[in-house]
Design a protein around this motif. Sequence first.
Motif, short mmCIF file in Angstrom:
data_model
loop_
_atom_site.label_atom_id
_atom_site.label_comp_id
_atom_site.label_asym_id
_atom_site.label_seq_id
_atom_site.Cartn_x
_atom_site.Cartn_y
_atom_site.Cartn_z
N ASN A 168 0.87 -1.21 0.06
CA ASN A 168 0.10 0.22 -0.08
C ASN A 168 0.72 1.13 -0.16
O ASN A 168 0.17 2.54 0.24
CB ASN A 168 -0.84 0.17 1.29
N GLY A 199 2.41 2.74 -2.38
CA GLY A 199 2.11 3.56 -3.76
C GLY A 199 1.10 4.44 -3.53
O GLY A 199 1.05 5.74 -3.76
N ALA A 200 -0.02 3.99 -2.65
CA ALA A 200 -1.32 4.78 -2.59
C ALA A 200 -1.04 5.95 -1.31
O ALA A 200 -1.33 6.90 -1.64
CB ALA A 200 -2.61 3.87 -1.87
N PHE A 201 -0.09 5.62 -0.52
CA PHE A 201 0.30 6.33 0.50
C PHE A 201 1.02 7.54 -0.18
O PHE A 201 0.72 8.84 0.19
CB PHE A 201 1.12 5.83 1.45
N SER A 240 0.87 8.74 -3.32
CA SER A 240 0.28 9.33 -4.05
C SER A 240 -0.61 10.22 -3.40
O SER A 240 -0.70 11.31 -3.79
CB SER A 240 -0.93 8.20 -4.93
N SER A 241 -1.23 9.98 -2.45
CA SER A 241 -2.04 10.75 -1.52
C SER A 241 -1.07 11.97 -1.21
O SER A 241 -1.59 12.91 -0.90
CB SER A 241 -2.46 9.72 -0.11
N GLY A 253 -4.55 0.65 3.36
CA GLY A 253 -4.81 1.65 2.58
C GLY A 253 -5.44 2.98 3.13
O GLY A 253 -4.93 4.16 3.43
N SER A 254 -6.79 2.72 3.90
CA SER A 254 -7.34 3.85 4.55
C SER A 254 -6.47 4.26 5.67
O SER A 254 -6.59 5.61 5.87
CB SER A 254 -8.65 3.36 5.05
N GLU A 286 -3.84 6.52 4.22
CA GLU A 286 -4.39 8.05 3.97
C GLU A 286 -4.91 8.79 4.89
O GLU A 286 -4.69 10.14 4.84
CB GLU A 286 -5.49 7.69 2.97
#
Length: 246
Positions: A51, A53-55, A57-58, A172-173, A176
Amino acid sequence: RHGIIDVSGTGMWGPEVTDTFEQVEVINADILFIIDNSCSMSDEQVALSSNAGAFMSSLDMTGVDYQVGVITTDSPGLAAPVITSSDPNHSFSDAHSIFAAVVISDEDDFSLLPTLDYINHFLSLKVNPDETAFHSVVDFGAGCGSSVGTRYIDTSTGTDGLTFDLCTGAWGSFLETIVDDATTPVNTFNLSEEPVEETIAVYIDSMWETRWTYYSGPSRIVFDQDAIPRSLSEVTITYNTWPNCD
């Protein structure tokens, strides 16, 4: 004998109030992950990595300058090069940055000092203690870890940090949410008086703004996500109060 008399009048609100605010300064963010590197943490390490990458990106979407470092519970030395934005700070935990520590462990802290010492240490890192937070991702008691992360949770509570249950696996959540806590400006402004709702007018740097919602108890204005005032902007809220009918 009966008759009908027409009576009309003009109602008046109470005095007009003007509340003026300066939006907080959105400053740089330094985020330090403290990863438990014991063998029992292999699944959690994989989940965190998947996760990442999502971190990032945020974090990029916030537009702030940032630095992200990783250490382990075995060593204070950085386990990898610091990840930075295009305009990095000159040193980790810069004086003009928010500092967020994030511990991820499936067991409690077993160091000798009382948790209050660690709380005071983190709060002393910045002149403004609100610019420091210790977040923890630990076992809340569901049994997925070796022990409940009580000391980590207490340290998070003492620094107004966030706590997350390691056993849920909602990486993920969680990541973010950490980004939001470290970089998001204020979207809520408390009013000094109880307003007549239909008289409320909101301005950002003297420009009329309609993308907000009024809530009572306490009286406050909450801006829509796409209308949050930018760093250091002036927010002016005018409204009439209810008249005193005594």
